[in-house]
Design a protein around this motif. Structure first.
Motif, PDB file in Angstrom:
ATOM      1  N   SER B 274      45.167  53.538  34.464  1.00 15.06           N
ATOM      2  CA  SER B 274      44.691  54.026  33.157  1.00 15.06           C
ATOM      3  C   SER B 274      43.166  54.083  33.081  1.00 15.06           C
ATOM      4  O   SER B 274      42.600  54.246  32.008  1.00 15.06           O
ATOM      5  N   SER B 275      42.506  53.923  34.208  1.00 15.58           N
ATOM      6  CA  SER B 275      41.036  53.967  34.294  1.00 15.58           C
ATOM      7  C   SER B 275      40.375  53.028  33.284  1.00 15.58           C
ATOM      8  O   SER B 275      39.356  53.366  32.674  1.00 15.58           O
ATOM      9  N   ALA B 276      40.984  51.882  33.103  1.00 17.36           N
ATOM     10  CA  ALA B 276      40.396  50.897  32.161  1.00 17.36           C
ATOM     11  C   ALA B 276      39.535  49.906  32.943  1.00 17.36           C
ATOM     12  O   ALA B 276      39.883  49.548  34.077  1.00 17.36           O
ATOM     13  N   GLU B 277      38.415  49.524  32.339  1.00 21.33           N
ATOM     14  CA  GLU B 277      37.508  48.583  33.012  1.00 21.33           C
ATOM     15  C   GLU B 277      37.906  47.141  32.664  1.00 21.33           C
ATOM     16  O   GLU B 277      38.047  46.805  31.476  1.00 21.33           O
ATOM     17  N   ILE B 278      38.117  46.305  33.669  1.00 21.98           N
ATOM     18  CA  ILE B 278      38.408  44.886  33.408  1.00 21.98           C
ATOM     19  C   ILE B 278      37.072  44.157  33.255  1.00 21.98           C
ATOM     20  O   ILE B 278      36.273  44.125  34.195  1.00 21.98           O
ATOM     21  N   VAL B 279      36.829  43.618  32.075  1.00 19.29           N
ATOM     22  CA  VAL B 279      35.565  42.904  31.823  1.00 19.29           C
ATOM     23  C   VAL B 279      35.666  41.480  32.367  1.00 19.29           C
ATOM     24  O   VAL B 279      34.751  40.966  32.997  1.00 19.29           O
ATOM     25  N   SER B 280      36.806  40.841  32.124  1.00 18.67           N
ATOM     26  CA  SER B 280      37.001  39.488  32.666  1.00 18.67           C
ATOM     27  C   SER B 280      38.484  39.231  32.856  1.00 18.67           C
ATOM     28  O   SER B 280      39.326  39.810  32.143  1.00 18.67           O
ATOM     29  N   ILE B 281      38.789  38.370  33.807  1.00 15.75           N
ATOM     30  CA  ILE B 281      40.185  37.947  34.003  1.00 15.75           C
ATOM     31  C   ILE B 281      40.165  36.476  34.424  1.00 15.75           C
ATOM     32  O   ILE B 281      39.418  36.088  35.317  1.00 15.75           O
ATOM     33  N   ASN B 282      40.912  35.657  33.685  1.00 10.41           N
ATOM     34  CA  ASN B 282      40.922  34.207  33.951  1.00 10.41           C
ATOM     35  C   ASN B 282      42.347  33.687  33.968  1.00 10.41           C
ATOM     36  O   ASN B 282      43.208  34.233  33.280  1.00 10.41           O
ATOM     37  N   THR B 283      42.547  32.641  34.713  1.00  6.97           N
ATOM     38  CA  THR B 283      43.841  31.948  34.620  1.00  6.97           C
ATOM     39  C   THR B 283      43.590  30.556  34.053  1.00  6.97           C
ATOM     40  O   THR B 283      42.560  29.939  34.317  1.00  6.97           O
ATOM     41  N   ARG B 284      44.509  30.095  33.240  1.00  4.56           N
ATOM     42  CA  ARG B 284      44.422  28.731  32.693  1.00  4.56           C
ATOM     43  C   ARG B 284      45.820  28.218  32.410  1.00  4.56           C
ATOM     44  O   ARG B 284      46.749  29.025  32.221  1.00  4.56           O
ATOM     45  N   THR B 285      45.960  26.891  32.344  1.00  2.00           N
ATOM     46  CA  THR B 285      47.271  26.327  31.982  1.00  2.00           C
ATOM     47  C   THR B 285      47.424  26.489  30.469  1.00  2.00           C
ATOM     48  O   THR B 285      46.432  26.476  29.732  1.00  2.00           O
ATOM     49  N   PRO B 286      48.649  26.622  29.951  1.00  4.51           N
ATOM     50  CA  PRO B 286      48.812  26.809  28.509  1.00  4.51           C
ATOM     51  C   PRO B 286      48.272  25.606  27.734  1.00  4.51           C
ATOM     52  O   PRO B 286      48.379  24.467  28.187  1.00  4.51           O
ATOM     53  N   THR B 287      47.683  25.891  26.584  1.00  8.64           N
ATOM     54  CA  THR B 287      47.154  24.815  25.746  1.00  8.64           C
ATOM     55  C   THR B 287      48.248  24.337  24.783  1.00  8.64           C
ATOM     56  O   THR B 287      49.306  24.967  24.674  1.00  8.64           O
TER      57      THR B 287
END
Lengths: 238, 300
Positions: B274-287
């Motif tokens: 979809s030609s979308a720019e990923i600004v950030s991607i993070n993984t975390r455990t659920p809070t």
């Protein structure tokens, strides 16, 4: 003596509130002046009336405002979470209210002494009983569960002013028409005014012992009713 | 003996059924969190346990005392910091504390010693003779906690103790709560602050629409969320992310997954197509907040 701690708190918090000063001190003074100026009435009749009005207005001016103010200031829940019963809270409020009534009653008594009167000492126990009775009556005004002191003051004015006019303060009960005599009997103020008249050397409408018994009856009735009503009303203020 | 026991508590206000059979037990020395959305029944439960109102049905015991039959004894063993409450504004801090001490039947000398100790500990000793009217919100809350602690209670009920407070006051209160628990005293904590509850509580009960949804430790509650990892991704422009379990939260999407590698690949594929720019991607455990929201969602 947890009720004394509550009374002390009430004294420090509420004695100098606007409605208490206006209805407890200024109003009986202005009513007295309106009643006195321009009329040729015996001084002992006036003094008995002034004492009755002062005791009545002062004793019914503190107790009605405590509960709505506590609700409005959000201090009530903190108080109810303490190990005290509703009766203890009510007794504390009554002590604060009757103390105000007793203190205020010294002013007309002192004035009477200055004017050369020496009232019958029976006026002292009568003041103690009447301030208790009227403080309980004052608590009934705040049984309506609103947190607006102005609403409670309106309710109390609706009851207090008619009582002043039917209790023999301005016109002795003996001089009222038959229906007026009947109406005056439903007011606890009638019986205190009757004792005050007697203590200033005028003839009472009823025997004094009967005035005391009826006043005590009113006191017990008002107290029981106030505790019952406030047990529900206090929670509805939260 | 349990510190607090609630058994099938029911309470109705007119047409509203505030509690529909609430049951739980709190052990001695535990910090027990009580969570729920607004109107879930938290305050009603706390008011029943603190003897302010009576349940229509059910039993509650606090420190072994029945809150209906032995209300005053139950109240004597607890300290309370209600949510919507205030100290008397026209009284000084000292007068407010001494009033509560009198209502708990404390001897004057003991009350004065304890009040001095608490006021110093909470940093308001210098203002003890000032009227509460001039106190900041943080100072008022610290004073309210002093009032709750004056009788050295076995069980402490705290309703939103750090709500709206400055960082310094909130931290001071949290540290004090942990200290109290270390003394083997019980704390019943109601809060909307998930980080606070997660950090402090031994166990948590979640209440919704007058019923207990679950009671568990914070870690177990977190592990109950659909996947073990949450992936947070934000895009440069407006994007509709069509991936299973993707939820839009603010300017980013959160995806709960048990297979983070596969999910990240799907996100990257989606962005490419979809030609979308990923600004950030993070993984975390659920809070805990994730767990709380998921559990409430599951309840409907």
């Amino acid at each position: 003596m947890k009720c004394l701690a509550i009374a002390k708190k009430d004294i420090m918090m509420y004695y100098l509130k606007g409605p208490v000063v206006i209805f407890g001190i200024l109003l009986p003074l202005f009513l007295f002046l309106a009643f006195w100026i321009g009329r040729d009435l015996p001084l002992n009749f006036l003094m008995a009336g002034l004492i009755s009005m002062t005791v009545f207005f002062a004793s019914t001016s503190v107790s009605p405002v405590i509960a709505p103010w506590e609700g409005q200031m959000r201090t009530l829940e903190r108080l109810l979470a303490c190990p005290v019963s509703t009766s203890t809270i009510i007794f504390g409020d009554i002590i604060a209210s009757l103390s105000f009534g007793i203190c205020m009653s010294f002013i007309p008594l002192l004035l009477a002494f200055c004017l050369g009167f020496t009232p019958n000492p029976v006026i002292i126990p009568a003041i103690l009983l009447a301030t208790f009775c009227f403080s309980c009556l004052g608590l009934l005004f705040s049984a309506y569960p609103t947190n607006l002191p102005s609403t409670v003051m309106m309710i109390s004015s609706l009851v207090r002013f008619p009582l002043i006019f039917v209790s023999g303060i301005f016109i002795p009960v003996q001089e009222l028409p038959a229906w007026g005599k009947v109406v005056s009997m439903i007011s606890p103020l009638t019986y205190f005014t009757d004792i005050a008249r007697d203590s200033f050397g005028m003839s009472p409408f009823l025997p004094i012992y009967l005035d005391f018994i009826i006043l005590a009856g009113f006191s017990i009735g008002f107290l029981v009713l106030a505790i019952k009503l406030h047990e529900h009303a206090l929670l509805r203020r939260l | 003996m349990m510190a607090i026991e609630a058994e099938d508590l029911k309470k109705r206000f007119g047409d509203v059924e505030a509690l529909k059979g609430v049951s739980f037990k709190v052990k001695r020395g535990e910090i027990f969190g009580f969570l729920g959305p607004n109107g879930a029944g938290k305050t009603t439960t706390v008011r029943i346990l603190t003897g302010i109102i009576k349940p229509d049905f059910g039993k509650a015991r606090v420190n072994g005392y029945d809150v209906v039959e032995e209300t005053l004894k139950a109240k004597e063993s607890i300290g309370v910091l209600p949510e919507v409450s205030n100290a008397y504004p026209d009284l000084t801090a000292w007068q407010n504390i001494m009033l509560i001490a009198s209502l708990y039947g404390m001897r004057k000398r003991d009350a004065e010693a304890r009040a001095n100790e608490l006021l110093k500990e909470f940093g308001i000793y210098e203002r003890k003779d000032a009227k509460v009217r001039g106190f900041s919100k943080g100072m008022k809350q610290r004073l309210m906690l002093c009032m709750a602690l004056i009788s050295d209670p076995e069980i402490l009920f705290l309703d939103e103790p750090t709500s709206g407070l400055d960082v310094q006051s909130a931290r001071m209160i949290r540290e004090k709560i942990l200290e109290i628990a270390n003394e083997r005293k019980t704390v019943f904590l109601t809060s909307h602050n998930m980080d606070e509850v997660n950090m402090m509580c031994d166990r948590i009960a979640i209440i919704n629409r007058g019923k207990i949804v679950t009671i568990d430790t914070p870690e177990r509650l977190k592990s109950r969320v659909g996947g073990s990892v949450a992936i947070e991704v934000s895009f440069g422009g407006k994007v509709e992310l069509n991936i299973e379990n993707a939820e839009k939260v603010g300017d980013k999407y959160v995806i709960y997954t048990t297979d983070p590698y596969k999910t990240i690949c799907e996100v990257v594929d989606f962005a490419r197509k979809s030609s979308a720019e990923i600004v950030s991607i993070n993984t975390r455990t659920p809070t805990l907040e994730d767990a709380f929201l998921k559990l409430l969602e599951a309840e409907g």
